[in-house]
Design a protein around this motif. Sequence first.
Motif, PDB file in Angstrom:
ATOM      1  N   ALA A  12       3.269   4.998  -1.969  1.00 56.11           N
ATOM      2  CA  ALA A  12       2.603   4.402  -3.130  1.00 56.11           C
ATOM      3  C   ALA A  12       2.305   5.464  -4.187  1.00 56.11           C
ATOM      4  O   ALA A  12       1.806   6.547  -3.879  1.00 56.11           O
ATOM      5  CB  ALA A  12       1.312   3.720  -2.698  1.00 56.11           C
ATOM      6  N   LYS A  15      -2.219   3.640  -5.393  1.00 56.61           N
ATOM      7  CA  LYS A  15      -2.547   3.337  -3.993  1.00 56.61           C
ATOM      8  C   LYS A  15      -3.288   2.027  -3.805  1.00 56.61           C
ATOM      9  O   LYS A  15      -4.075   1.618  -4.656  1.00 56.61           O
ATOM     10  CB  LYS A  15      -3.453   4.445  -3.424  1.00 56.61           C
ATOM     11  CG  LYS A  15      -2.903   5.842  -3.508  1.00 56.61           C
ATOM     12  CD  LYS A  15      -1.764   6.068  -2.551  1.00 56.61           C
ATOM     13  CE  LYS A  15      -1.326   7.532  -2.579  1.00 56.61           C
ATOM     14  NZ  LYS A  15       0.008   7.683  -1.987  1.00 56.61           N
ATOM     15  N   TYR A  16      -3.048   1.467  -2.636  1.00 57.18           N
ATOM     16  CA  TYR A  16      -3.842   0.324  -2.156  1.00 57.18           C
ATOM     17  C   TYR A  16      -4.845   0.870  -1.151  1.00 57.18           C
ATOM     18  O   TYR A  16      -4.519   1.726  -0.324  1.00 57.18           O
ATOM     19  CB  TYR A  16      -2.873  -0.705  -1.570  1.00 57.18           C
ATOM     20  CG  TYR A  16      -3.181  -1.328  -0.238  1.00 57.18           C
ATOM     21  CD1 TYR A  16      -4.301  -2.153  -0.073  1.00 57.18           C
ATOM     22  CD2 TYR A  16      -2.336  -1.146   0.849  1.00 57.18           C
ATOM     23  CE1 TYR A  16      -4.554  -2.755   1.148  1.00 57.18           C
ATOM     24  CE2 TYR A  16      -2.572  -1.750   2.072  1.00 57.18           C
ATOM     25  CZ  TYR A  16      -3.694  -2.548   2.227  1.00 57.18           C
ATOM     26  OH  TYR A  16      -3.927  -3.138   3.428  1.00 57.18           O
ATOM     27  N   TRP A  17      -6.098   0.452  -1.234  1.00 61.24           N
ATOM     28  CA  TRP A  17      -7.109   0.814  -0.230  1.00 61.24           C
ATOM     29  C   TRP A  17      -8.164  -0.281  -0.251  1.00 61.24           C
ATOM     30  O   TRP A  17      -8.790  -0.509  -1.284  1.00 61.24           O
ATOM     31  CB  TRP A  17      -7.739   2.182  -0.559  1.00 61.24           C
ATOM     32  CG  TRP A  17      -8.492   2.791   0.595  1.00 61.24           C
ATOM     33  CD1 TRP A  17      -9.850   2.891   0.745  1.00 61.24           C
ATOM     34  CD2 TRP A  17      -7.932   3.393   1.767  1.00 61.24           C
ATOM     35  NE1 TRP A  17     -10.169   3.500   1.931  1.00 61.24           N
ATOM     36  CE2 TRP A  17      -9.005   3.818   2.581  1.00 61.24           C
ATOM     37  CE3 TRP A  17      -6.616   3.594   2.215  1.00 61.24           C
ATOM     38  CZ2 TRP A  17      -8.804   4.443   3.811  1.00 61.24           C
ATOM     39  CZ3 TRP A  17      -6.426   4.216   3.449  1.00 61.24           C
ATOM     40  CH2 TRP A  17      -7.511   4.642   4.226  1.00 61.24           C
ATOM     41  N   LYS A  19      -9.207  -4.326   1.773  1.00 65.08           N
ATOM     42  CA  LYS A  19      -8.605  -5.651   1.981  1.00 65.08           C
ATOM     43  C   LYS A  19      -9.532  -6.733   1.445  1.00 65.08           C
ATOM     44  O   LYS A  19     -10.741  -6.666   1.662  1.00 65.08           O
ATOM     45  CB  LYS A  19      -8.360  -5.877   3.475  1.00 65.08           C
ATOM     46  CG  LYS A  19      -7.406  -4.831   4.084  1.00 65.08           C
ATOM     47  CD  LYS A  19      -7.173  -5.095   5.559  1.00 65.08           C
ATOM     48  CE  LYS A  19      -6.590  -3.901   6.301  1.00 65.08           C
ATOM     49  NZ  LYS A  19      -5.174  -3.682   6.147  1.00 65.08           N
ATOM     50  N   SER A 137       1.675  -5.077   8.258  1.00 65.63           N
ATOM     51  CA  SER A 137       1.047  -3.907   7.638  1.00 65.63           C
ATOM     52  C   SER A 137       1.146  -4.074   6.120  1.00 65.63           C
ATOM     53  O   SER A 137       2.191  -4.501   5.604  1.00 65.63           O
ATOM     54  CB  SER A 137       1.774  -2.643   8.110  1.00 65.63           C
ATOM     55  OG  SER A 137       1.712  -1.630   7.142  1.00 65.63           O
ATOM     56  N   GLY A 138       0.061  -3.778   5.430  1.00 62.46           N
ATOM     57  CA  GLY A 138       0.012  -4.015   3.980  1.00 62.46           C
ATOM     58  C   GLY A 138       1.174  -3.380   3.242  1.00 62.46           C
ATOM     59  O   GLY A 138       1.866  -4.028   2.444  1.00 62.46           O
ATOM     60  N   SER A 139       1.437  -2.107   3.536  1.00 66.21           N
ATOM     61  CA  SER A 139       2.475  -1.398   2.796  1.00 66.21           C
ATOM     62  C   SER A 139       3.885  -1.868   3.183  1.00 66.21           C
ATOM     63  O   SER A 139       4.845  -1.615   2.458  1.00 66.21           O
ATOM     64  CB  SER A 139       2.333   0.113   3.000  1.00 66.21           C
ATOM     65  OG  SER A 139       2.337   0.411   4.372  1.00 66.21           O
ATOM     66  N   ARG A 142       6.011  -3.916   0.721  1.00 68.60           N
ATOM     67  CA  ARG A 142       6.772  -3.227  -0.334  1.00 68.60           C
ATOM     68  C   ARG A 142       8.129  -2.747   0.175  1.00 68.60           C
ATOM     69  O   ARG A 142       9.054  -2.578  -0.614  1.00 68.60           O
ATOM     70  CB  ARG A 142       5.949  -2.044  -0.884  1.00 68.60           C
ATOM     71  CG  ARG A 142       4.612  -2.471  -1.508  1.00 68.60           C
ATOM     72  CD  ARG A 142       3.917  -1.280  -2.181  1.00 68.60           C
ATOM     73  NE  ARG A 142       3.790  -0.161  -1.283  1.00 68.60           N
ATOM     74  CZ  ARG A 142       2.637   0.410  -0.910  1.00 68.60           C
ATOM     75  NH1 ARG A 142       1.479  -0.023  -1.406  1.00 68.60           N
ATOM     76  NH2 ARG A 142       2.621   1.422  -0.089  1.00 68.60           N
ATOM     77  N   SER A 191      -5.502   3.559   8.862  1.00 71.34           N
ATOM     78  CA  SER A 191      -5.771   3.056   7.511  1.00 71.34           C
ATOM     79  C   SER A 191      -6.630   1.791   7.525  1.00 71.34           C
ATOM     80  O   SER A 191      -7.545   1.660   6.703  1.00 71.34           O
ATOM     81  CB  SER A 191      -4.464   2.833   6.754  1.00 71.34           C
ATOM     82  OG  SER A 191      -3.612   2.000   7.489  1.00 71.34           O
ATOM     83  N   MET A 195     -10.130   1.686   5.695  1.00 73.56           N
ATOM     84  CA  MET A 195     -10.359   0.772   4.557  1.00 73.56           C
ATOM     85  C   MET A 195     -11.596  -0.095   4.784  1.00 73.56           C
ATOM     86  O   MET A 195     -12.404  -0.296   3.874  1.00 73.56           O
ATOM     87  CB  MET A 195      -9.167  -0.184   4.408  1.00 73.56           C
ATOM     88  CG  MET A 195      -7.937   0.446   3.829  1.00 73.56           C
ATOM     89  SD  MET A 195      -6.648  -0.815   3.681  1.00 73.56           S
ATOM     90  CE  MET A 195      -5.227   0.260   3.550  1.00 73.56           C
ATOM     91  N   MET A 242      -8.386   7.557  -4.574  1.00 74.28           N
ATOM     92  CA  MET A 242      -8.421   6.903  -3.257  1.00 74.28           C
ATOM     93  C   MET A 242      -9.097   7.796  -2.216  1.00 74.28           C
ATOM     94  O   MET A 242      -9.926   7.345  -1.422  1.00 74.28           O
ATOM     95  CB  MET A 242      -6.996   6.567  -2.804  1.00 74.28           C
ATOM     96  CG  MET A 242      -6.945   5.834  -1.487  1.00 74.28           C
ATOM     97  SD  MET A 242      -5.353   6.028  -0.654  1.00 74.28           S
ATOM     98  CE  MET A 242      -5.799   7.144   0.663  1.00 74.28           C
ATOM     99  N   ASP A 282      -1.189  10.088   1.511  1.00 74.80           N
ATOM    100  CA  ASP A 282      -1.657   8.825   2.099  1.00 74.80           C
ATOM    101  C   ASP A 282      -2.765   9.100   3.117  1.00 74.80           C
ATOM    102  O   ASP A 282      -3.400  10.138   3.057  1.00 74.80           O
ATOM    103  CB  ASP A 282      -0.472   8.057   2.676  1.00 74.80           C
ATOM    104  CG  ASP A 282       0.419   7.547   1.545  1.00 74.80           C
ATOM    105  OD1 ASP A 282      -0.136   7.091   0.534  1.00 74.80           O
ATOM    106  OD2 ASP A 282       1.648   7.621   1.661  1.00 74.80           O
ATOM    107  N   ALA A 283      -2.935   8.176   4.052  1.00 74.65           N
ATOM    108  CA  ALA A 283      -4.051   8.308   4.994  1.00 74.65           C
ATOM    109  C   ALA A 283      -3.693   9.307   6.091  1.00 74.65           C
ATOM    110  O   ALA A 283      -3.588   8.974   7.267  1.00 74.65           O
ATOM    111  CB  ALA A 283      -4.385   6.942   5.581  1.00 74.65           C
TER     112      ALA A 283
HETATM  113  O1  PMV Z   1       0.003  -0.282   5.121  1.00 72.72           O
HETATM  114  P1  PMV Z   1      -1.371   0.100   5.487  1.00 72.72           P
HETATM  115  O2  PMV Z   1      -2.238  -1.109   5.674  1.00 72.72           O
HETATM  116  O3  PMV Z   1      -1.403   1.037   6.638  1.00 72.72           O
HETATM  117  O4  PMV Z   1      -2.064   0.885   4.251  1.00 72.72           O
HETATM  118  C1  PMV Z   1      -1.482   1.940   3.551  1.00 72.72           C
HETATM  119  C2  PMV Z   1      -2.475   2.653   2.710  1.00 72.72           C
HETATM  120  C3  PMV Z   1      -1.961   3.849   1.921  1.00 72.72           C
HETATM  121  O5  PMV Z   1      -0.762   4.328   2.478  1.00 72.72           O
HETATM  122  C4  PMV Z   1      -2.991   4.957   2.006  1.00 72.72           C
HETATM  123  C5  PMV Z   1      -1.771   3.510   0.465  1.00 72.72           C
HETATM  124  C6  PMV Z   1      -0.599   2.646   0.143  1.00 72.72           C
HETATM  125  O6  PMV Z   1      -0.718   1.860  -0.819  1.00 72.72           O
HETATM  126  O7  PMV Z   1       0.441   2.750   0.808  1.00 72.72           O
END
Ligand code: PMV
Length: 327
Positions: A12, A15-17, A19, A137-139, A142, A191, A195, A242, A282-283
Amino acid sequence: MKKTAIAHANIALVKYWGKRDIALNLPAVGSISMTLKALFTETSVEFREDLEQDLLILNGDKASETQARRAGQFLELFREEAGHQRKAKIVTRNNFPTGAGLASSASGFAALTLAASKAAQLTHSPARLSELARLGSGSAARSIFGGFVEMDHGKNSNGSDSVARPMHPADYWPLEMLILITSEAEKEIGSTAGMNLTAETSPYYKAWIDTAEADLKRMRQAIDDRNFTRLGEIAEYSCLKMHGLAMSADPGILYWNGLSMTLIQAVRKLRKNGIEAYFTIDAGPQIKVICPPGGAAKVRSHLENIDGIRSILTTGIGPAAYIVDDE
Ligand code: PMV
């Protein structure tokens, strides 16, 4: 039927952080990423009559109960829709070093989603595949797409609009990235846990949510203009924001080690010396360095001798997830 899919990892830039719905894994903010060419997961899924339970083979070895259960639970979505209860044999492999501390959940769940969808003979649109991958998983939402990708936080309570979409294909702007591995130790807080703790305890969380759209808007513009300086500045800013947010949780969450900090300073010093590159993190403690087209080798030559770096990967921008065994 057995189907095999390949999905690439992504990083990213915004970033997304956090939910907005923990059960459905709906992000509280949007994000913008680059799909990475050199890092991918290859996964095959075969639903079979003769299996008593789901079987997961990860990089050649039988996976742990927990990992197998997580994958098996995810496959319920596909079994339900296909109207059968056959268990699956899942064989998955990352082409990048495992234990390198790189998140493999994005490419992993994107590949699993595409392979499971095809193996169950379901017809899913790319947007629906992205929605399904997000549940893993959120990412991962994408990693269904290639090139530059934007993920919307969405508004619907069922998450149907919390999906990613392609902005520009991989050949739109051949940026490069270095991934500097600073540690191979497992991170202390994942993550999702990070979060959720942040959302519950950080006094800065509301400000993070309130300012997200402005960052996304600026990044869209930088990418549309192919303005590397703007892209880099916004990416660094979003990354530090973030991590500052995570540090403001109670107890504070720190993903960096000493070498991460050294490399942050080194990248900024390179810029002072006229070599343009920007970091994002990232995390975890690994440093990703965003380089202009054709710029990675030079940036690498200036960073690779810094003490303690375990390994370095160089990558360009990668394609969307695809099926490899379609005959
Ligand atoms: O995909 P997850 O839920 O593990 O979250 C990813 C979070 C970051 O990698 C830190 C930021 C992002 O947007 O990918």
